[in-house]
Scaffold this motif. Sequence first.
Motif, short mmCIF file in Angstrom:
data_model
loop_
_atom_site.label_atom_id
_atom_site.label_comp_id
_atom_site.label_asym_id
_atom_site.label_seq_id
_atom_site.Cartn_x
_atom_site.Cartn_y
_atom_site.Cartn_z
N GLN A 159 0.81 -1.08 -0.06
CA GLN A 159 0.18 -0.02 -0.23
C GLN A 159 1.40 1.54 0.26
O GLN A 159 2.32 0.86 0.51
N VAL A 160 0.37 1.93 -0.66
CA VAL A 160 1.13 3.99 -0.65
C VAL A 160 0.85 4.56 0.91
O VAL A 160 -0.34 4.51 1.19
N VAL A 161 2.00 4.95 1.37
CA VAL A 161 2.14 5.95 2.37
C VAL A 161 1.95 6.99 1.54
O VAL A 161 2.15 7.52 0.99
N VAL A 162 0.82 8.33 2.13
CA VAL A 162 0.61 9.86 1.79
C VAL A 162 1.18 10.57 2.92
O VAL A 162 0.85 10.99 4.16
N ASP A 163 2.37 10.95 2.46
CA ASP A 163 3.51 12.13 3.67
C ASP A 163 2.87 13.45 3.59
O ASP A 163 3.37 13.49 2.32
N THR A 164 2.34 13.91 4.45
CA THR A 164 2.06 15.80 4.17
C THR A 164 2.80 16.66 3.62
O THR A 164 3.08 17.51 3.31
N ASP A 208 9.22 20.07 6.26
CA ASP A 208 9.08 20.48 7.64
C ASP A 208 9.14 19.66 9.06
O ASP A 208 9.96 19.91 9.60
N ASP A 209 8.51 18.76 8.62
CA ASP A 209 7.67 18.00 9.93
C ASP A 209 7.60 18.62 10.80
O ASP A 209 8.00 18.60 11.90
N LEU A 210 6.79 19.52 11.01
CA LEU A 210 5.67 20.06 11.97
C LEU A 210 4.74 19.79 12.23
O LEU A 210 4.02 18.75 12.05
N MET A 211 3.83 20.55 13.43
CA MET A 211 2.65 19.75 13.62
C MET A 211 1.77 20.18 13.07
O MET A 211 1.43 20.49 12.25
N VAL A 212 0.90 18.64 13.06
CA VAL A 212 0.24 18.11 11.94
C VAL A 212 -1.53 19.48 12.12
O VAL A 212 -1.09 19.25 13.06
N GLY A 213 -1.54 20.27 10.91
CA GLY A 213 -3.12 21.03 11.26
C GLY A 213 -2.14 22.33 11.41
O GLY A 213 -2.63 23.54 11.59
N ALA A 214 -1.63 22.51 11.70
CA ALA A 214 -0.31 23.89 12.02
C ALA A 214 0.12 24.67 11.12
O ALA A 214 -0.09 26.62 11.67
N ALA A 215 0.22 24.01 10.18
CA ALA A 215 0.48 25.69 8.47
C ALA A 215 -0.72 25.69 7.72
O ALA A 215 -1.01 26.79 7.71
#
Length: 386
Positions: free
Chosen positions: A210-215, A250-257
């Motif tokens: 399966q494919v993983v989506v890194d946002t 950037d690997d910042l907290m999800v939903g932050a940007a």
Amino acid sequence: MTEPAAVKAALKTQAVETPSWAYGNSGTRFKVFAQAGVPRDPFEKLDEAAKVHEFTGVAPTVALHIPWDRVEDYSALAEHAQERGVRVGAINSNTFQDDDYKLGSVCHPDATVRRKAVDHLLECVDIMDATGSRDLKLWFADGTNYPGQDDIRARQDRLAEGLAEVYERLGEGQRMLLEYKLFEPAFYTTDVPDWGTAYAHCLKLGERAQVVVDTGHHAPGTNIEFIVATLLREGKLGGFDFNSRFYADDDLMVGAADPFQLFRIMYEVVRGSGFSSDVAFMLDQCHNIEAKIPAIIRSVTNVQEATAKALLVDGAALAAAQADGDVLEANSVLMDAYNTDVRPLLREVREEMGLDPEPMKAYRACGWAEKVVAERVGGQQAGWGA
């Protein structure tokens, strides 16, 4: 509008996997700022993850990274997790921090190096067997920096060969999750640069690939929700690595940007029945200047809020507006759900689950941070690459 009771019932089944490496010292290529009380080994990382689950109720699994989380007895590590009320989640491989991998790992032109990389991936499957993990998550830094450096097609052949060997080793109920990334550390070509490449390899391998989506792994302006919708439609979305980015990875907290983007993604997940399937919702973040556990708690609640809003979309009204070609009304239906303040709803969900309605405040009041600062004196702190 979806009934609140149905939304709450769905939210109670949600699970967000937290990453072991986020509990250690991690940062950018410029500097890692150490924090007091950081875990010194994988067992203490699991203790941290258990605190996140204790206060959120929806973080029952912890992703491990090998060799960062290597131990002598993985069964004992899994037992330790269970005793703390969590489980071992995805096993993440590492084929990017060894000198031998300067020109690639599974795609390297030297068969000896490729053998070393594949053996490491097979070791990760052994660890899955010992810990009861379902998912093997693969991300490769493989690629080239200059035109002509290597044969692009040959590298894809080598990748396919290595993936096939590892896929055949998977046990019953185990999956391979292949992650893609636009660029970095390779800059001319990346061997798995986009969802299409990952999808093509997974399609050839079989249904358990399966494919993983890194946002954070896309070019600016990429419509990630379109990718999510397409992979769900094809039955090939294995999971997410949730984080936020302003510029690149950037690997910042999800939903932050961009919390609106997270909502749009979660709407496609809900729309495509991914919320009730085997799609893994994982965090992959770096907490360099913020406290670890509070940052992860905030990330989990950000995912919850986006999910709650997505569940509140009036599907019937949206379909009617779309069928009528009413552009503004269709957009308004989505925006009405997005603009809903779901925090009171989530407080009710937590109370009904027997949790404190305010997980961040509850964690800060519990004294855990002060306790571990006092206890974790000496030894080597866990960190990025350690």
